[in-house]
Design a protein around this motif. Structure first.
Motif, PDB file in Angstrom:
ATOM      1  N   LYS A   1      -6.027   1.010   5.707  1.00  0.00           N
ATOM      2  CA  LYS A   1      -5.344   2.082   6.440  1.00  0.00           C
ATOM      3  C   LYS A   1      -4.365   2.828   5.540  1.00  0.00           C
ATOM      4  CE  LYS A   1      -3.508   0.394  10.092  1.00  0.00           C
ATOM      5  NZ  LYS A   1      -2.714   0.425  11.336  1.00  0.00           N
ATOM      6  N   THR A   2      -3.789   2.093   4.571  1.00  0.00           N
ATOM      7  CA  THR A   2      -2.847   2.721   3.649  1.00  0.00           C
ATOM      8  C   THR A   2      -3.583   3.462   2.542  1.00  0.00           C
ATOM      9  OG1 THR A   2      -1.176   1.035   4.070  1.00  0.00           O
ATOM     10  CG2 THR A   2      -0.949   2.307   2.041  1.00  0.00           C
ATOM     11  N   TYR A   3      -4.554   2.777   1.911  1.00  0.00           N
ATOM     12  CA  TYR A   3      -5.187   3.418   0.765  1.00  0.00           C
ATOM     13  C   TYR A   3      -6.249   4.439   1.156  1.00  0.00           C
ATOM     14  CZ  TYR A   3      -9.522   0.491   0.617  1.00  0.00           C
ATOM     15  OH  TYR A   3     -10.725  -0.115   0.875  1.00  0.00           O
TER      16      TYR A   3
ATOM     17  N   LYS B   1      -3.160   4.756  15.663  1.00  0.00           N
ATOM     18  CA  LYS B   1      -2.911   3.630  14.763  1.00  0.00           C
ATOM     19  C   LYS B   1      -3.188   2.318  15.490  1.00  0.00           C
ATOM     20  CE  LYS B   1      -1.215   6.597  11.741  1.00  0.00           C
ATOM     21  NZ  LYS B   1      -1.891   7.004  10.530  1.00  0.00           N
TER      22      LYS B   1
ATOM     23  N   THR C   1      -3.019  -2.517  -1.309  1.00  0.00           N
ATOM     24  CA  THR C   1      -2.670  -2.097   0.052  1.00  0.00           C
ATOM     25  C   THR C   1      -3.877  -2.251   0.977  1.00  0.00           C
ATOM     26  OG1 THR C   1      -3.277   0.247  -0.216  1.00  0.00           O
ATOM     27  CG2 THR C   1      -1.055  -0.398  -0.899  1.00  0.00           C
ATOM     28  N   SER C   2      -3.625  -2.148   2.273  1.00  0.00           N
ATOM     29  CA  SER C   2      -4.701  -2.249   3.262  1.00  0.00           C
ATOM     30  C   SER C   2      -5.503  -0.956   3.295  1.00  0.00           C
ATOM     31  CB  SER C   2      -4.125  -2.516   4.648  1.00  0.00           C
ATOM     32  OG  SER C   2      -3.414  -1.368   5.102  1.00  0.00           O
TER      33      SER C   2
ATOM     34  N   THR D   1      -3.798   1.393  -5.361  1.00  0.00           N
ATOM     35  CA  THR D   1      -3.682   1.358  -3.896  1.00  0.00           C
ATOM     36  C   THR D   1      -4.841   0.590  -3.272  1.00  0.00           C
ATOM     37  OG1 THR D   1      -4.739   3.557  -3.766  1.00  0.00           O
ATOM     38  CG2 THR D   1      -2.334   3.482  -3.711  1.00  0.00           C
TER      39      THR D   1
END
Length: 289
Positions: free
Chosen positions: A248-250, A80, A245-246, A241
């Motif tokens: 990395k999230t979506y 991450k 969201t960013s 999403t």
């Protein structure tokens, strides 16, 4: 015959650890690339450790020195630290490839995912497939492995089933054949040994979403209760999403929900069954509670 000297990058991840065990079982000399000293304790029989970051070329200089084969499972899900897919899946692997070329390694294997070449528009595949292009054009023997879902990915079904009901998008008839990490590691090494350049890899059982849901409920000793959601809810979730969201999230959500809308059947390998995996996971969870 002198055993090949092998580098495993992404060695601390789910597949990476199985790869190290399989390579050592076959008598290979193994170096693992790790990011910090404390990760050494994950391994008990490797020949060499290299501590460095593939996203920082200066910290991974000569990681491939005196290495014959490189196996890379490196991806954003294992690292991450504010990085993007392009930072890790593309540039990180490209930095590793440059080290392999500089040190005249003989072959490089990269673990992508099934249908990645057809789903380049998804954020999670954009970077992976950009690296695949670089690898195929490089002056080195290459192997691209495209696994189906891992057994560990199927834990989402098991988590839902614990509550007594599993929710699926659509009618639940689409199919896939997920594979255990141990079985996949064997295939990865087999393909490197035979020089196969690209293949899809799945487990022995082709199962529908309904069948996977039923196995998960059975593992918990629950009655079979499956609810089918209209497909527009899946499409709306992807859209929301992406908007709010960013990447990395979506990215993982976009990939998972897109994969749920099509068959994902890979070449069948291995002998480990998802039903047995679910049963052992439930036993482990109950033992720890």
């Amino acid at each position: 015959m002198i055993a090949k000297r092998v580098l495993v990058a992404g060695a601390t991840g789910y597949l990476g650890q199985y790869l190290v065990k399989e390579l050592k079982k076959r008598g290979y000399w193994v170096r693992v690339l790790i990011r910090k000293e404390s990760q050494k304790e994950k391994f008990d029989n490797v020949d060499d450790f290299y501590i460095g970051q593939v996203t920082e070329p200066s910290s991974s200089k000569d990681v491939a020195k005196n290495i014959d084969w490189i196996f890379s499972t490196i991806g954003i899900t294992r690292q991450k630290d504010g990085m993007t897919y392009m930072n890790v899946d593309y540039q990180g692997n490209l930095n590793l490839l440059k080290e392999a070329l500089k040190n005249k390694a003989a072959a490089f294997q990269y673990i992508s995912a099934i249908n990645g070449d057809r789903l380049r528009h998804l954020k999670i595949f954009e970077a992976k497939e950009k690296f695949v292009d670089e690898l195929k054009n490089a002056a080195i023997s290459h192997s691209v492995i495209r696994p189906n879902g891992f057994f560990s990915d199927m834990k989402d079904f098991l988590d839902m089933a614990r509550g007594g009901r599993v929710y699926l998008f659509g009618e639940g008839n689409l199919q896939l054949n997920p594979i255990h990490g141990e079985d996949l590691a064997k295939v990865c090494v087999d393909k490197m040994e035979t020089g196969e350049t690209e293949t899809t890899v799945g487990g022995p059982d082709i199962l529908s979403h309904n069948e996977i849901a039923a196995l998960a409920l059975k593992a918990w000793g629950k009655p079979i209760k499956i609810s089918h959601l209209p497909d527009w809810t899946r499409r709306l979730t992807i859209q929301l999403t992406r908007t709010f969201t960013s990447s990395k999230t979506y990215g993982p959500i976009e990939f998972f929900l897109t994969a749920m809308a099509c068959d994902n059947i890979a070449n069948q390998y291995g002998n480990k069954r998802l039903e047995d995996f679910f049963s052992s996971e439930v036993k482990r969870i109950k033992a720890n509670n």
